[in-house]
Design a protein around this motif. Sequence first.
Motif, PDB file in Angstrom:
ATOM      1  N   LYS A  49      27.884  36.086  41.540  1.00  0.00           N
ATOM      2  CA  LYS A  49      29.288  36.462  41.295  1.00  0.00           C
ATOM      3  C   LYS A  49      29.703  35.965  39.920  1.00  0.00           C
ATOM      4  O   LYS A  49      29.698  34.759  39.650  1.00  0.00           O
ATOM      5  CB  LYS A  49      30.200  35.855  42.369  1.00  0.00           C
TER       6      LYS A  49
ATOM      7  N   GLY B   6      35.356  37.833  35.454  1.00  0.00           N
ATOM      8  CA  GLY B   6      35.568  38.506  34.175  1.00  0.00           C
ATOM      9  C   GLY B   6      35.604  37.491  33.033  1.00  0.00           C
ATOM     10  O   GLY B   6      35.061  37.742  31.957  1.00  0.00           O
TER      11      GLY B   6
ATOM     12  N   GLY C  99      39.045  39.888  35.502  1.00  0.00           N
ATOM     13  CA  GLY C  99      40.178  39.095  35.016  1.00  0.00           C
ATOM     14  C   GLY C  99      40.284  38.982  33.508  1.00  0.00           C
ATOM     15  O   GLY C  99      41.356  38.680  32.985  1.00  0.00           O
TER      16      GLY C  99
ATOM     17  N   ARG D 232      44.350  41.887  35.697  1.00  0.00           N
ATOM     18  CA  ARG D 232      44.464  41.362  37.053  1.00  0.00           C
ATOM     19  C   ARG D 232      45.681  41.966  37.707  1.00  0.00           C
ATOM     20  O   ARG D 232      46.779  41.906  37.142  1.00  0.00           O
ATOM     21  CB  ARG D 232      44.693  39.856  36.999  1.00  0.00           C
ATOM     22  N   GLY D 233      45.518  42.552  38.868  1.00  0.00           N
ATOM     23  CA  GLY D 233      46.660  43.108  39.599  1.00  0.00           C
ATOM     24  C   GLY D 233      47.509  42.013  40.210  1.00  0.00           C
ATOM     25  O   GLY D 233      48.740  42.110  40.237  1.00  0.00           O
TER      26      GLY D 233
ATOM     27  N   ASP E 125      46.356  46.675  41.149  1.00  0.00           N
ATOM     28  CA  ASP E 125      45.034  46.387  41.708  1.00  0.00           C
ATOM     29  C   ASP E 125      44.035  47.507  41.373  1.00  0.00           C
ATOM     30  O   ASP E 125      42.857  47.231  41.111  1.00  0.00           O
ATOM     31  CB  ASP E 125      45.128  46.193  43.223  1.00  0.00           C
TER      32      ASP E 125
ATOM     33  N   THR F 240      35.972  45.269  46.559  1.00  0.00           N
ATOM     34  CA  THR F 240      35.820  45.876  47.886  1.00  0.00           C
ATOM     35  C   THR F 240      36.134  47.373  47.848  1.00  0.00           C
ATOM     36  O   THR F 240      35.917  48.069  48.833  1.00  0.00           O
ATOM     37  CB  THR F 240      36.804  45.232  48.883  1.00  0.00           C
TER      38      THR F 240
ATOM     39  N   SER G  84      39.193  48.350  47.621  1.00  0.00           N
ATOM     40  CA  SER G  84      40.566  48.439  48.135  1.00  0.00           C
ATOM     41  C   SER G  84      41.459  47.417  47.448  1.00  0.00           C
ATOM     42  O   SER G  84      41.015  46.307  47.132  1.00  0.00           O
ATOM     43  CB  SER G  84      40.597  48.152  49.643  1.00  0.00           C
TER      44      SER G  84
ATOM     45  N   THR H 248      37.572  39.985  43.794  1.00  0.00           N
ATOM     46  CA  THR H 248      36.142  40.236  43.638  1.00  0.00           C
ATOM     47  C   THR H 248      35.313  39.144  44.321  1.00  0.00           C
ATOM     48  O   THR H 248      34.134  39.354  44.586  1.00  0.00           O
ATOM     49  CB  THR H 248      35.753  40.378  42.150  1.00  0.00           C
TER      50      THR H 248
HETATM   51  N1  UDP Z   1      40.822  43.851  42.847  1.00  0.00           N
HETATM   52  C1  UDP Z   1      41.256  44.558  43.954  1.00  0.00           C
HETATM   53  N2  UDP Z   1      40.416  44.658  45.040  1.00  0.00           N
HETATM   54  C2  UDP Z   1      39.201  44.060  45.091  1.00  0.00           C
HETATM   55  C3  UDP Z   1      38.779  43.310  43.960  1.00  0.00           C
HETATM   56  C4  UDP Z   1      39.606  43.221  42.854  1.00  0.00           C
HETATM   57  O1  UDP Z   1      42.340  45.109  43.971  1.00  0.00           O
HETATM   58  O2  UDP Z   1      38.495  44.194  46.100  1.00  0.00           O
HETATM   59  C5  UDP Z   1      41.680  43.838  41.629  1.00  0.00           C
HETATM   60  C6  UDP Z   1      42.772  42.782  41.643  1.00  0.00           C
HETATM   61  O3  UDP Z   1      43.897  43.323  40.995  1.00  0.00           O
HETATM   62  C7  UDP Z   1      42.193  41.668  40.798  1.00  0.00           C
HETATM   63  C8  UDP Z   1      41.400  42.431  39.752  1.00  0.00           C
HETATM   64  O4  UDP Z   1      40.870  43.560  40.489  1.00  0.00           O
HETATM   65  O5  UDP Z   1      43.211  40.871  40.209  1.00  0.00           O
HETATM   66  C9  UDP Z   1      40.244  41.694  39.110  1.00  0.00           C
HETATM   67  O6  UDP Z   1      39.491  41.027  40.099  1.00  0.00           O
HETATM   68  P1  UDP Z   1      39.435  39.421  40.159  1.00  0.00           P
HETATM   69  O7  UDP Z   1      40.798  38.861  39.851  1.00  0.00           O
HETATM   70  O8  UDP Z   1      38.817  39.038  41.445  1.00  0.00           O
HETATM   71  O9  UDP Z   1      38.444  39.135  38.952  1.00  0.00           O
HETATM   72  P2  UDP Z   1      37.897  37.750  38.382  1.00  0.00           P
HETATM   73  O10 UDP Z   1      38.955  36.697  38.619  1.00  0.00           O
HETATM   74  O11 UDP Z   1      36.651  37.427  39.152  1.00  0.00           O
HETATM   75  O12 UDP Z   1      37.611  38.024  36.942  1.00  0.00           O
END
Ligand code: UDP
Length: 236
Positions: free
Chosen positions: A10, A13, A52, A56-57, A71, A133, A135, A140
């Motif tokens: 994993k 970003g 991220g 980020r949503g 999202d 996912t 959705s 992530t």
């Molecule tokens: N996200 C989502 N569904 C998921 C995974 C991610 O809607 O199953 C969106 C959510 O808005 C999230 C963004 O994608 O803020 C980026 O993912 P994440 O924040 O997990 O990324 P990381 O922090 O690992 O960079």
Amino acid sequence: MSKYNRILLKLSGEALSSPEHTIDPTTLSDVVGIIKSALTSNVEVAIVVGGGNIFRGAGLAESGMNRITGDHMGMLATVINALAIADACTRSDIDAIVMSGFPIGGGVCDPADHNLAKKHLSEGKVVIFSAGTGSPCFTTDTGAALRGIEIDADIIFKATKVDGVYSDDPLINQDAIRYDSLTFDEAIEKNLKVMDMTAFTLCKDHGLKICVFSMLENPNTLSDILNGAPLGTMVG
Ligand code: UDP
């Protein structure tokens, strides 16, 4: 010879970015080095990448943007990162396939398919899962837990900026205690943030171990752990 056959890595970003670049070419080649060293240890490598560094949503409430739209944008950001990693892999002669949690046409990438992913992995290809996912309202990390379960991964390796799980943020609290290993229940009792609770519960329910390690200190950390070095924090 590693005790693991198939791992899910994993990468957030942020792990791909630098102060200068949203997707930093040097960091990207470091990531490829990490992938290559795992493959050299005869381990199959699947990746779930975050978004991220781009968008980020979550946390959009004050901006007024619709959370679901945010999202969707966040998930698309992960696709961008996945394409960058796959491209960097290809340039280093590593076969890499990008899959997405929701269908994207136009030859950009394939839809997530656990059977096909397992076939690719057994052929030595790297499978990069994007769009989490598929959705909204998830992360992530939850995508990593879900894909890890789907492909029968032996363990999730969560790359972070610190070398394991601590009792508090070690970048802020110098007295924070680092754990070598924890059971799922100990991590819950101590309220340690290994992953968000949805992701963590999925891992616990399916007995999918998590190893939190630093990808900053040394590019060989992952391969060292694969070859038995007691680095990072094992949760499971
Ligand atoms: N996200 C989502 N569904 C998921 C995974 C991610 O809607 O199953 C969106 C959510 O808005 C999230 C963004 O994608 O803020 C980026 O993912 P994440 O924040 O997990 O990324 P990381 O922090 O690992 O960079």
